[in-house]
Design a protein around this motif. Sequence first.
Motif, PDB file in Angstrom:
ATOM      1  N   GLN A 159       0.853  -1.179   0.000  1.00  0.00           N
ATOM      2  CA  GLN A 159       0.000   0.000   0.000  1.00  0.00           C
ATOM      3  C   GLN A 159       0.896   1.238   0.000  1.00  0.00           C
ATOM      4  O   GLN A 159       1.970   1.241   0.610  1.00  0.00           O
ATOM      5  CB  GLN A 159      -0.916   0.028   1.234  1.00  0.00           C
ATOM      6  CG  GLN A 159      -2.111  -0.913   1.146  1.00  0.00           C
ATOM      7  CD  GLN A 159      -3.044  -0.722   2.332  1.00  0.00           C
ATOM      8  OE1 GLN A 159      -2.622  -0.830   3.481  1.00  0.00           O
ATOM      9  NE2 GLN A 159      -4.293  -0.430   2.055  1.00  0.00           N
ATOM     10  N   ASP A 160       0.418   2.283  -0.671  1.00  0.00           N
ATOM     11  CA  ASP A 160       1.222   3.498  -0.716  1.00  0.00           C
ATOM     12  C   ASP A 160       0.298   4.668  -1.042  1.00  0.00           C
ATOM     13  O   ASP A 160      -0.799   4.486  -1.584  1.00  0.00           O
ATOM     14  CB  ASP A 160       2.317   3.375  -1.775  1.00  0.00           C
ATOM     15  CG  ASP A 160       3.428   4.398  -1.562  1.00  0.00           C
ATOM     16  OD1 ASP A 160       3.334   5.187  -0.588  1.00  0.00           O
ATOM     17  OD2 ASP A 160       4.372   4.406  -2.362  1.00  0.00           O
ATOM     18  N   HIS A 161       0.787   5.856  -0.694  1.00  0.00           N
ATOM     19  CA  HIS A 161       0.020   7.058  -1.017  1.00  0.00           C
ATOM     20  C   HIS A 161       0.134   7.354  -2.509  1.00  0.00           C
ATOM     21  O   HIS A 161       1.118   7.005  -3.162  1.00  0.00           O
ATOM     22  CB  HIS A 161       0.553   8.251  -0.207  1.00  0.00           C
ATOM     23  CG  HIS A 161       0.322   8.105   1.266  1.00  0.00           C
ATOM     24  ND1 HIS A 161      -0.916   8.238   1.839  1.00  0.00           N
ATOM     25  CD2 HIS A 161       1.187   7.829   2.281  1.00  0.00           C
ATOM     26  CE1 HIS A 161      -0.823   8.062   3.147  1.00  0.00           C
ATOM     27  NE2 HIS A 161       0.453   7.810   3.439  1.00  0.00           N
ATOM     28  N   SER A 162      -0.895   7.993  -3.039  1.00  0.00           N
ATOM     29  CA  SER A 162      -0.898   8.317  -4.468  1.00  0.00           C
ATOM     30  C   SER A 162      -1.719   9.575  -4.702  1.00  0.00           C
ATOM     31  O   SER A 162      -2.798   9.754  -4.119  1.00  0.00           O
ATOM     32  CB  SER A 162      -1.493   7.156  -5.274  1.00  0.00           C
ATOM     33  OG  SER A 162      -1.671   7.522  -6.628  1.00  0.00           O
ATOM     34  N   GLU A 167      -8.019   6.413  -2.696  1.00  0.00           N
ATOM     35  CA  GLU A 167      -7.797   5.380  -1.696  1.00  0.00           C
ATOM     36  C   GLU A 167      -8.621   4.128  -2.024  1.00  0.00           C
ATOM     37  O   GLU A 167      -9.791   4.212  -2.413  1.00  0.00           O
ATOM     38  CB  GLU A 167      -8.189   5.892  -0.310  1.00  0.00           C
ATOM     39  CG  GLU A 167      -7.938   4.896   0.811  1.00  0.00           C
ATOM     40  CD  GLU A 167      -8.291   5.461   2.169  1.00  0.00           C
ATOM     41  OE1 GLU A 167      -8.119   4.743   3.171  1.00  0.00           O
ATOM     42  OE2 GLU A 167      -8.757   6.617   2.224  1.00  0.00           O
ATOM     43  N   GLY A 168      -7.994   2.973  -1.894  1.00  0.00           N
ATOM     44  CA  GLY A 168      -8.682   1.706  -2.151  1.00  0.00           C
ATOM     45  C   GLY A 168      -8.665   1.264  -3.594  1.00  0.00           C
ATOM     46  O   GLY A 168      -9.252   0.224  -3.932  1.00  0.00           O
ATOM     47  N   LYS A 191      -0.603  -3.488  -5.780  1.00  0.00           N
ATOM     48  CA  LYS A 191      -0.252  -2.418  -4.844  1.00  0.00           C
ATOM     49  C   LYS A 191      -1.455  -1.476  -4.800  1.00  0.00           C
ATOM     50  O   LYS A 191      -1.938  -1.021  -5.843  1.00  0.00           O
ATOM     51  CB  LYS A 191       0.997  -1.679  -5.340  1.00  0.00           C
ATOM     52  CG  LYS A 191       1.491  -0.582  -4.428  1.00  0.00           C
ATOM     53  CD  LYS A 191       2.769   0.035  -5.019  1.00  0.00           C
ATOM     54  CE  LYS A 191       3.334   1.136  -4.133  1.00  0.00           C
ATOM     55  NZ  LYS A 191       4.582   1.723  -4.707  1.00  0.00           N
ATOM     56  N   SER A 193      -3.628   1.900  -3.459  1.00  0.00           N
ATOM     57  CA  SER A 193      -3.449   3.287  -3.068  1.00  0.00           C
ATOM     58  C   SER A 193      -4.062   3.559  -1.692  1.00  0.00           C
ATOM     59  O   SER A 193      -5.132   3.052  -1.360  1.00  0.00           O
ATOM     60  CB  SER A 193      -4.099   4.212  -4.098  1.00  0.00           C
ATOM     61  OG  SER A 193      -4.097   5.549  -3.634  1.00  0.00           O
ATOM     62  N   ARG A 194      -3.372   4.389  -0.945  1.00  0.00           N
ATOM     63  CA  ARG A 194      -3.871   4.864   0.338  1.00  0.00           C
ATOM     64  C   ARG A 194      -4.397   6.296   0.224  1.00  0.00           C
ATOM     65  O   ARG A 194      -4.717   6.925   1.234  1.00  0.00           O
ATOM     66  CB  ARG A 194      -2.767   4.803   1.385  1.00  0.00           C
ATOM     67  CG  ARG A 194      -2.268   3.382   1.645  1.00  0.00           C
ATOM     68  CD  ARG A 194      -1.073   3.361   2.569  1.00  0.00           C
ATOM     69  NE  ARG A 194      -1.412   3.869   3.898  1.00  0.00           N
ATOM     70  CZ  ARG A 194      -0.522   3.969   4.893  1.00  0.00           C
ATOM     71  NH1 ARG A 194       0.757   3.630   4.694  1.00  0.00           N
ATOM     72  NH2 ARG A 194      -0.898   4.421   6.066  1.00  0.00           N
ATOM     73  N   GLU A 197      -1.450  11.722   0.432  1.00  0.00           N
ATOM     74  CA  GLU A 197      -0.800  11.829   1.738  1.00  0.00           C
ATOM     75  C   GLU A 197      -1.092  13.185   2.360  1.00  0.00           C
ATOM     76  O   GLU A 197      -0.914  14.228   1.717  1.00  0.00           O
ATOM     77  CB  GLU A 197       0.705  11.628   1.602  1.00  0.00           C
ATOM     78  CG  GLU A 197       1.435  11.603   2.923  1.00  0.00           C
ATOM     79  CD  GLU A 197       2.918  11.327   2.756  1.00  0.00           C
ATOM     80  OE1 GLU A 197       3.610  11.145   3.771  1.00  0.00           O
ATOM     81  OE2 GLU A 197       3.387  11.275   1.583  1.00  0.00           O
TER      82      GLU A 197
END
Length: 201
Positions: A159-162, A167-168, A191, A193-194, A197
Amino acid sequence: MTEPMDTPGAGDRDDQDAAAQPPEEGGEGAAPQPGNDLLAQLDGLQAQTEALQAQVDEYLDKYRRSLAEFSNYRKRQDRERQLQTWRIQADVIQALLPALDDFRLAVEHVPAEHADSPWVQGIVMIEQKLLGVLQQFDVTPIEAQGQPFDPRFHDAMLQDHSDEYPEGVVMEEIRKGYLMGGQVLRPTVVKVSRGVEEPEQ
């Protein structure tokens, strides 16, 4: 000398009258009535008919139950046979997927200056042939990137910020997954997205 004629006496007349009278109804020695016997026979036949009809209904119900059970048995056997066939084919195809993964990785990491070389084109053709073989078994890739994460088809590894994907939502495919006959042969490793950020306070 003429003899006098015998005249019937009172006793003889009584005997004659008694013989001429019909027997009293209901008395001893009365003849059986045909109508009563016929009614009794009809009642007996009706009872036998009802008993036979009940037996026929019972046999018919048992036959229908047996027919339904046999039909369900055949359907269950067909499903089990189809599932067994699917499992055998899935085992064989799953053994081929790592080789297909290697071809895909090789193509994706070819330097731009070598993209048009004959050996790279040869690798691309082999990859396409493998995909064609899989399509003959109704194997199709699971498209995940840009789709909402679905645990039925996706296996989240990271999972990572984008800033691009909400999100999801799947932001990257790490390993391609496949369906066979509409069933998951192998989930796509992804992978997720969270979201954006948030800035630190």
